[in-house]
Design an enzyme around this catalytic site. Structure first.
Site, PDB file in Angstrom:
ATOM      1  N   GLY A 193       0.890  -1.145   0.114  1.00  0.00           N
ATOM      2  CA  GLY A 193      -0.134   0.027  -0.022  1.00  0.00           C
ATOM      3  C   GLY A 193       0.880   1.306  -0.008  1.00  0.00           C
ATOM      4  N   SER A 194       0.405   2.399   0.497  1.00  0.00           N
ATOM      5  CA  SER A 194       1.034   3.712   0.524  1.00  0.00           C
ATOM      6  C   SER A 194       2.148   3.568   1.535  1.00  0.00           C
ATOM      7  CB  SER A 194       0.264   4.746   0.795  1.00  0.00           C
ATOM      8  OG  SER A 194      -0.491   4.548   2.163  1.00  0.00           O
ATOM      9  N   GLY A 215       2.226   2.115   5.406  1.00  0.00           N
ATOM     10  CA  GLY A 215       3.203   1.061   5.717  1.00  0.00           C
ATOM     11  C   GLY A 215       4.076   1.365   6.751  1.00  0.00           C
ATOM     12  N   GLU A 253       5.619  -3.465   0.959  1.00  0.00           N
ATOM     13  CA  GLU A 253       5.734  -3.062  -0.456  1.00  0.00           C
ATOM     14  C   GLU A 253       4.969  -1.768  -0.678  1.00  0.00           C
ATOM     15  OE1 GLU A 253       8.080  -4.342  -1.923  1.00  0.00           O
ATOM     16  OE2 GLU A 253       8.351  -6.041  -1.035  1.00  0.00           O
ATOM     17  N   GLU A 272       4.293  10.532  -5.134  1.00  0.00           N
ATOM     18  CA  GLU A 272       3.664   9.760  -5.808  1.00  0.00           C
ATOM     19  C   GLU A 272       2.204  10.219  -6.171  1.00  0.00           C
ATOM     20  OE1 GLU A 272       2.210   6.081  -4.061  1.00  0.00           O
ATOM     21  OE2 GLU A 272       3.225   5.137  -5.562  1.00  0.00           O
TER      22      GLU A 272
END
Ligand code: NAP
Length: 492
Positions: free
Chosen positions: A238-239, A243, A259, A393
């Site tokens: 996820g983001s 995380g 991840e 992002e």
């Protein structure tokens, strides 16, 4: 109950949690709706808005099932993975349709994803059976020294909406074959295909409590499935923000595999075939409406070809057909959530202020668009390293073109980011290909291929803030995360 679907009213199906082998409603009876991003009037399914108590019950069920599962012969565990894979493959058309309805990607990509998930289950059914320890030579003729790999216990899998079945599959398959039990929480924005994965395991005969599926908000469910020592490992995609928060709040004894986000560059060198480079930018950056963690978002083009490349790219982007993923002629679908739509529109505004806007970025309206979350793909040029559209992002169809004077300048700009998930180069020069592979700070390196896409049998993960990077996903090495090593000295 009913919903609108192209003017028709259909019954809304309600989906339960799977806890201890039973499909159940959550204790409070509250639910939430999974909406179709191509037409948000359509409710794809209704899911349990679980509480912390429901989540604790899922962890308890997984803990209770662990001893039996770790002692289950590995060939039996493999047979269950293979049967679940067969179930998914034979229902691929139906599950793909549901995936498109809940996430928005094209039906062709959805079908690929479902079949890849089945392939992942098959891969780990085989690989898991030969994942072994080692033997160690020593001076005592009467002693055998060897290491064994054993499962950890309860594993929590938390996944995002952009690959709502293939990401869960690549976490859950290695966890289960290694003998762990699982609590799986899918994204609240696309839980239906995760439900289908759970269903495939039930049909395959997974014992009660070994695989638990729970839906609900991160705030309610999250702490109970991450912040307890009863959970021995958390595999999260996820983001970066979420995380890092989970990683910080887990007990010392809980392993984490995170991840996270990316800001992936495509370098276009002076000798590149520009038509192919445009293809890499469009497929890598826009094919999933820019919603791939490995999606191309920065294009670093050398000065000598920057203008020619940009002209070709803009012409191609302007010609792209946008619409529902159900129509195979459409090249770009909707954004998957309303929140994502708002995020993308806000970054387009930021980009308009800080860089040169070349095309796209507007919300689409009119027939076929009014009830969906559609944005025209955007291209910006004149982007510099300090700009937010170069650093943050966006996770949408927004491409930022950055000019570089030569290879050294391009690689320095590519590496000037907190992320390191995937990176690509377009060049015909073997010397540059080789240098790029060494110089780029990225977990995945693509040469004349899109930043997106990875194999089931090859390691996957990021560097820097894109991943905790201790343990890779995918490939044989993924089994390392889900096992611990014991060293045994056996004398007579
Ligand atoms: P997200 O908001 O971080 O959510 C991901 C998952 O985590 C969801 O299931 C969410 O639940 C849950 N969650 C969030 N905060 C939590 C917490 N504190 N405790 C427990 N669970 C929590 O990410 P997203 O918007 O779904 O996905 C997009 C992001 O994923 C992007 O940043 C993208 O780069 C990244 N991504 C990375 C990879 C990779 O392999 N590196 C692959 C795909 C996507 P709710 O849905 O209930 O909020």
């Amino acid at each position: 109950m009913s919903l609108l679907n192209g003017g028709e009213r259909l019954a809304i199906e309600e989906f339960g949690n799977l806890i201890g082998g039973e499909w159940r409603a959550c204790a409070s009876g509250k639910t939430f709706d999974d909406l179709n991003p191509a037409d948000s009037r359509e409710i794809v399914g209704r899911f349990q808005a679980s509480s912390a108590a429901d989540a604790r019950a899922a962890v308890e069920a997984a803990a209770g099932a662990f001893d039996g599962w770790r002692k289950t012969p590995i060939t039996r565990r493999a047979a269950i993975l293979l049967a679940a894979a067969d179930h998914l493959s034979s229902n691929a058309a139906k599950v793909a349709l549901e995936l498109t309805r809940e996430e928005g990607k094209s039906i062709a990509l959805a079908k690929d994803e479902v079949l890849r998930s089945a392939q992942t289950l098959r891969f780990y059914a085989i690989e898991g059976q030969s994942f072994t320890g080692e033997t160690f030579p020593n001076d005592d003729p009467d002693m055998l020294v060897y290491s064994a790999r054993e499962p950890l216990g309860v594993v929590t899998a938390i996944t995002p909406w952009n690959f709502p079945i293939s990401i869960p599959a690549r976490k859950i398959a290695p966890a289960l074959i290694a003998g762990n039990t699982v609590v799986f929480k899918p994204s609240s924005d696309a839980p239906l295909t995760g439900y289908r994965l759970a269903e495939a395991f039930v049909k395959a005969g997974v014992p009660k409590g070994v695989f638990n599926f729970i839906t609900g908000s991160a705030a309610e469910v999250g702490p109970a499935i991450t912040g307890t020592p009863a959970v021995r490992a958390i595999t999260f995609t996820g983001s970066t923000a979420a995380g890092e928060q989970i990683h910080r709040s887990t007990p010392l004894t809980t392993r984490t595999q995170m991840e996270l986000g990316g800001k992936n560059p495509l370098l276009v060198m002076a000798d590149a075939d520009l038509d192919k480079a445009v293809d890499l930018a469009v497929k890598g950056g826009l094919s999933l409406t820019g919603q791939a963690c490995t999606g191309t978002s920065r294009i670093i083009a050398l000065s000598s070809i920057r203008r020619a490349f940009t002209d070709k790219l803009v012409a191609r982007v302007r010609s792209m057909k946008i619409g529902s993923g159900m129509d195979p002629t459409n090249e770009i679908g909707p954004l998957a959530t309303k929140k994502q739509l708002e995020t993308v529109l806000s970054y387009v505004e930021i980009g308009r202020k800080e860089a040169q806007h070349l095309c796209g970025g507007e919300r689409l309206t009119g027939a076929g668009y009014d009830h969906g979350w559609y944005v025209a793909p955007a291209v910006f040029t004149g982007v510099t390293q300090q700009m937010r559209i170069a650093r943050e992002e966006i996770f949408g169809p927004v491409l930022a073109i950055i000019e570089a004077s030569d290879y050294e300048d391009a690689i320095a700009k590519a590496n000037d980011t907190e992320y390191g998930l995937s990176a690509a180069i377009a060049t015909r020069d073997p010397r540059l290909m080789h240098r790029f592979a060494q110089d780029i700070q990225s977990g995945t390196v693509k040469i004349n291929r899109t930043t997106t896409g990875n194999l089931v049998n090859a390691p996957f993960g990021g560097l820097k803030r894109s991943s905790t990077s201790t343990f890779r996903e995918s490939g044989r090495g993924a089994l390392e995360f889900f096992t611990q090593i014991k060293t045994i000295y056996q004398g007579i």
